[in-house]
Enzyme design. Structure first.
Site, mmCIF file in Angstrom:
data_model
loop_
_atom_site.group_PDB
_atom_site.id
_atom_site.type_symbol
_atom_site.label_atom_id
_atom_site.label_comp_id
_atom_site.label_asym_id
_atom_site.label_seq_id
_atom_site.Cartn_x
_atom_site.Cartn_y
_atom_site.Cartn_z
ATOM 1 N N THR A 59 0.812 -1.203 0.000
ATOM 2 C CA THR A 59 0.000 0.000 0.000
ATOM 3 C C THR A 59 0.851 1.261 0.000
ATOM 4 O OG1 THR A 59 -1.180 1.369 1.598
ATOM 5 C CG2 THR A 59 -0.448 -0.754 2.350
ATOM 6 N N ARG A 64 0.649 8.024 -8.715
ATOM 7 C CA ARG A 64 1.082 6.664 -9.034
ATOM 8 C C ARG A 64 1.752 6.489 -10.376
ATOM 9 N NH1 ARG A 64 -4.098 3.325 -6.946
ATOM 10 N NH2 ARG A 64 -3.402 3.376 -4.798
#
Ligand SMILES: Cc1cc2nc3c(=O)[nH]c(=O)nc-3n(C[C@H](O)[C@H](O)[C@H](O)COP(=O)(O)OP(=O)(O)OC[C@H]3O[C@@H](n4cnc5c(N)ncnc54)[C@H](O)[C@@H]3O)c2cc1C
Ligand code: SF4
Ligand code: SF4
Ligand code: FES
Lengths: 631, 327
Positions: free
Chosen positions: A266, A323
């Site tokens: 994560t 990301r």
């Protein structure tokens, strides 16, 4: 083989029991509609359970400067301004209410000192914004919604003597086809996985909440369920898919050992101080801060490290870039020969904080790697690399209602299967809140749509028989190809040729290979019987994976720029011209994918004005800016 | 390297263990082997899975007789020449191969009264302290793998107990709500005694031992729930200070024992088990419950089959009978 078909009548059928589906079903039931929830796996096991980081909502509990406008800005930036602005606006405005509502259903989020819902930092979010429960937020979300449904069923039981009288869950049931009456939705056809028997749901409104498409890729965090069923069902029913070229590759999936390949580490590992290093031990992210973000990110390791304790006076570490930037950086490092032995890079938290602190902050992460792979994250760095994670593209919907565009009526979509909200890239944590906001809206508007109908649409007998025949074909056919081989071949094509970095030649090649696969998939055969036969189930799903992959490949070839979850090596720049274009796929009569360019809706002025002109200049064309100035 | 596996194949009408030699690579888990079998020899081998990461609780099975998650059982935990026997979880009726009918659990879930929101508290106004929510959060870690349900002897070999017994999974649900700082109902303990069959439980701790989430089902949920209502005064937790407990747990208005006799008569005042004295939940010096059991010296507990048992058992000794579907 028997073709006995069980029939059920409902007002609203929700396909999918993840966050979006359950929230939609709750709303439909609250609107007084007889509601069915259908799910391929057991109730409470949908993909949503895997979400770790949290749900983004600008509640301002940790930093009171946060509000919906800041969240809206972050979302648009993350999506590189290609987001449907109205969806981003609704999402930012309504997410806090949807999160608070969960507390009334019994959710227990982690708390701040003053007893409010705690919020954590996440890549791309300006303030701490993610409501979370340790690193198992998705589990909390789905369990809460599941328990709310049970509580509604208990109310119905008290009133009618039957738990199922108003809302019923059909678990381990797969829908293979939507049925139409003219251009109106009339029902959904599928099979019980357990028995292999067919079932027909007659309903004037269907909400698609089937999640994503990641199973078409070799390295993915997604489960067997993610075969793009909802996308394909929508296409075949006459709806359209938008911007299918945008796929999110999570930058930090495990690449070694094999038992955890594809499993995500994560982002909160990075939010809490984890750093990325190449094989030379260098913290390389500092070399990859793009110009648009230069101002917000630290330039030295010292400044970055100060940020963890004093976020107000320091700029954030580049490990927390969106990301796609991180994924691209890792890809470049690996290609330059500075990768880890298994073809990733190192994510190091072990050397950054004491073991107890790691265990306290990331309990399930620690547990998972210890149990699954015998890796102790408090002792050694992890080997991570990009993993196919989320699809931004999806069913093109009306932002306020979730109603699908195209020729079909009565079809709604919410959650990962719908498109537009996240533009070209999704911020972490924006999905869970998206599920709640648009799940509720889809349920509400599907119910309202049912009210407006004079007569119930009827599915035709011919269509039902045809759907049954298609579903049975792989079982009846002898000597065809093994579905698992076909899946592997499809994954290889998508992973190698339509992966994280794309080139024209490879994309054209991919389209050719997909055509060949189409012929082979038409000839797939499954051995065994109808009862709980995973080979057969996969054989049926392949057709969906294929058509959705085709949309992705076509759109990826068409879009000649790099933006968010779509990177073209031959067109490395983001182009303001392309920002005005949505790529929309539909299905022709012949079954061919048809691709079309459509203009991106014009953002309302008051939303446009939330941004700095100098920032906008990076995204929009000069004419557009001038036009706005003139007004 | 090839390893030897025995996998149960069949359905409600019967079945048997089949032998397979399967390639095993470094770092793999049992579920990887099932997937390899599906992709090669037996495309129709039925098995549930979703996340392959121990988060969804789908892949419950019995591996060498032990209830385990297939995706969390590393091949490296077996001896190199060990035969690995995989069977479906046996407390629930088999559907096909490794897939069983777990609807029992969903029925019990439906019978457990849901969270009752506090009246007059608007959404967004909920205020709770971290220390207070942690007790319930431990139970909310549950991934519903039903391994505890599968292993509990009350129903494992006694189908006839199923109607009256909800099982450990639903005891922790009741405990979670009992400890929820804002839940409006104050009769969770009584309900567990009267309607969930808590009295059947004789605290063998097998459920805690198999729980892949390491939830201390017995110590933290069942035992506190079993304390008779009148004993609340002596609850060691009270000593921790009032702030951990809810107002209604301390008040005198519900100190009276429930009048319903309950399944085992426990709530009527009949003690359920004298085997051992109830223990309070272990609490650290900071007053926190130890929610991350990872810091504990021993993960989970001892083997429910005894530490001196070696697997696999010789086939003659494996008595594997699947219970008949009872409907
Ligand atoms: C490992 C991981 C971590 C993540 N972490 C985060 C995070 O921290 N924060 C965040 O915001 N997002 C996160 N995400 C993304 C987020 O979890 C998903 O996008 C989201 O859960 C999707 O929810 P959904 O309701 O759209 O669909 P899902 O929860 O995926 O549910 C899909 C449902 O549709 C059903 N279904 C599918 N096809 C059919 C069919 N043909 N017939 C019947 N039923 C069908 C399935 O059975 C399932 O019930 C993460 C995702 C992954 C994989
Ligand atoms: S402790 Fe109680 S609930 Fe748990 S396995 Fe033993 S008897 Fe069953
Ligand atoms: S309590 Fe533990 S063993 Fe029981 S269902 Fe939940 S996670 Fe599984
Ligand atoms: S597959 Fe999800 S727990 Fe094993």
């Amino acid at each position: 083989m028997s073709t006995l078909i069980e029939r059920h009548l409902y007002d609203v059928v929700v396909i999918g029991a993840g966050g979006a589906g359950l929230r939609a079903a709750i709303e439909a039931r609250l609107a007084g509609k007889r509601t069915a929830i259908i799910s391929k796996s057991l109730f409470g096991k949908a993909h949503t359970v895997m979400a770790e980081g949290g749900a983004a909502a600008a509640m301002g509990n940790v930093n009171s400067r946060d509000n919906w406008m800041v969240h809206f800005r972050d979302t648009m930036r993350g999506g590189k301004f290609l987001n449907n602005f109205r969806m981003a606006e609704l999402h930012a405005k309504e997410a806090p209410e949807r999160i608070w509502e969960l507390e009334t259903y019994g959710a227990l989020f982690d708390r701040t000192k003053d007893g409010k819902i705690s919020q954590r930092n996440f890549g791309g979010h300006e303030y701490p914004r993610l409501a979370h429960v340790g690193d198992r937020t998705g589990l909390e979300l789905i369990r809460t919604l599941q328990q709310k449904i049970v509580s509604l069923q208990q109310e119905d039981f008290a009133e009618t003597g039957s738990y199922d009288s108003r809302i019923r869950v059909f678990q381990e049931t797969t829908i293979t086809e939507l049925l139409l009456d003219g251009d109106r939705v009339a029902g959904a056809f599928g099979y019980y996985r357990e028995s292999g028997e067919f079932v027909l749901f007659e309903a004037p409104a269907v909400v698609l909440a089937t999640g994503g498409v990641g199973r078409s890729y070799k390295v993915t965090s997604n489960s067997w369920e993610y075969t793009g069923d909802g996308h394909a069902l929508a296409l075949r029913a006459g709806a359209t898919l938008i911007n299918m070229e945008f796929l999110q590759f999570h930058p930090t999936g495990m690449v070694w050992p094999p038992s955890v390949k594809g499993i995500l580490v994560t982002e909160s590992v990075r939010g809490d101080g984890g750093v990325l290093r190449n094989s030379e031990g260098k913290r390389f992210m500092f070399d990859y801060v793009p110009d648009v973000f230069r101002k917000q990110y630290a330039e030295t390791e010292e400044e970055a490290d100060r940020w963890y304790t004093d976020a107000d006076n320091n700029r954030r570490p580049p490990e927390l870039l969106p990301r796609d930037e991180v994924a691209r950086a890792i890809n470049s490092e690996v290609k330059a020969g500075r990768g880890s032995p298994a073809g990733g890079v190192f994510l190091d938290i072990a050397s950054r904080m004491p073991a107890e602190q790691i265990i306290r902050r990331l309990p399930s992460m620690h547990h998972q790697f210890k149990e699954l792979a015998d890796v102790d994250i408090t002792k050694e760095p992890m080997e991570v690399g990009p993993t196919c994670h989320y699809v931004m593209g999806g069913v093109e919907v009306e932002p306020d209602t979730g109603a699908a565009f195209g020729t079909v009526q009565g079809l709604f979509a919410a959650g990962e299967v719908s498109g537009g909200m996240h533009g070209s890239n999704r911020l972490g944590g924006n999905s869970l809140s998206d599920l709640l906001v648009f799940g509720k809206r889809a349920g509400e508007h599907a119910s309202a749509y049912v009210e407006t109908l004079q007569a119930r649409p009827k599915p035709s007998k011919v269509d039902v028989a045809a759907a049954a025949e298609v579903a049975l074909a792989p079982l009846v056919r002898a000597g065809g190809e093994n579905p698992y081989t076909l899946q592997q071949d499809l994954q290889a094509v998508m992973g190698d040729l339509v992966g994280i970095i794309r080139r024209e030649g490879e994309l054209t090649d991919a389209l050719k290979k997909l055509q060949e696969l189409r012929v082979r998939v038409a000839n797939v055969s499954a051995s065994g019987g109808r009862r709980y036969n995973p080979g057969w189930h996969l054989a049926i799903d392949l057709r969906n994976m294929l058509v959705v992959s085709e949309c992705t490949a076509k759109a990826a070839l068409e879009r000649e720029e790099s933006r968010g979850g779509h990177t073209r090596e031959d067109f490395p720049k983001m182009s303001p011209e392309w920002r005005r274009v949505n790529l929309v796929c539909s299905l022709e009569e012949t079954g061919e994918v048809h691709l079309e360019r459509k203009p991106v809706p014009r953002m309302r002025d008051e939303l446009f004005d939330l941004f700095d002109r100098s920032e906008l200049a990076k995204y929009v064309t000069d004419e557009e800016l001038a036009e706005r100035e003139a007004e | 390297m090839k390893r030897h596996f025995r996998v149960w194949r069949g359905d409600a009408s019967g079945g048997d263990l089949r032998d397979f030699d399967v390639e095993v690579n470094e770092g793999e888990v049992v579920l990887d082997i099932i997937h390899r079998l599906q992709a090669t020899e037996t495309p129709d081998l039925a098995c549930r899975w979703n996340c392959k990461a121990g988060k969804c609780g789908s892949c419950s099975m019995e591996i060498n007789g032990k209830p385990r998650l297939g995706c969390m059982t590393r091949m490296s935990t077996f001896e190199e020449n060990e035969t690995i026997t995989i069977t479906p979880i046996r407390t629930f009726p088999v559907i096909r191969d490794l897939v069983t009918d777990v609807s029992f659990n969903y029925e019990k879930a439906r019978e457990t009264p849901a969270f009752a929101p506090p009246p007059g508290v608007a959404p967004g106004e909920y205020r709770m302290q971290q220390i207070d929510v942690e007790r319930s959060q431990e139970f909310r870690k549950c991934i519903e793998c039903f391994l505890c349900q599968n292993t509990c002897h009350v129903i494992r070999d006694h189908d006839e107990n199923k109607p009256a017994f909800s099982g450990p999974r639903y005891f922790i649900r009741a405990a979670e709500l009992d400890m929820h700082p804002l839940d409006d109902r104050s009769d969770r303990k009584e309900y567990a005694q009267a309607s969930q069959g808590l009295g059947f439980c004789n605290i063998t701790k097998c459920c805690t031992e198999v729980c892949p989430e390491h939830i201390k089902i017995t110590d933290n949920a069942i035992i506190p729930m079993k304390e008779r209502v009148v004993d609340r005064r002596y609850d060691p937790l009270v000593w921790l200070g009032r702030k951990i407990l809810r107002r209604d747990q301390l008040g005198s208005d519900n100190m009276a024992p429930s009048t319903t006799p309950g399944v085992a008569g426990t709530s009527g005042g009949i003690p359920s088990s004298r085997a051992r004295r109830p223990e309070g939940a272990p609490v650290g010096p900071d007053g926190h419950m130890d929610i991350a059991e990872l810091v504990a010296p021993l993960q989970g507990g001892l083997s429910p089959f005894g530490e001196d048992m070696t697997f696999p058992l010789p086939p003659e000794e494996v008595t594997y009978h699947h219970p008949e579907k009872d409907r």
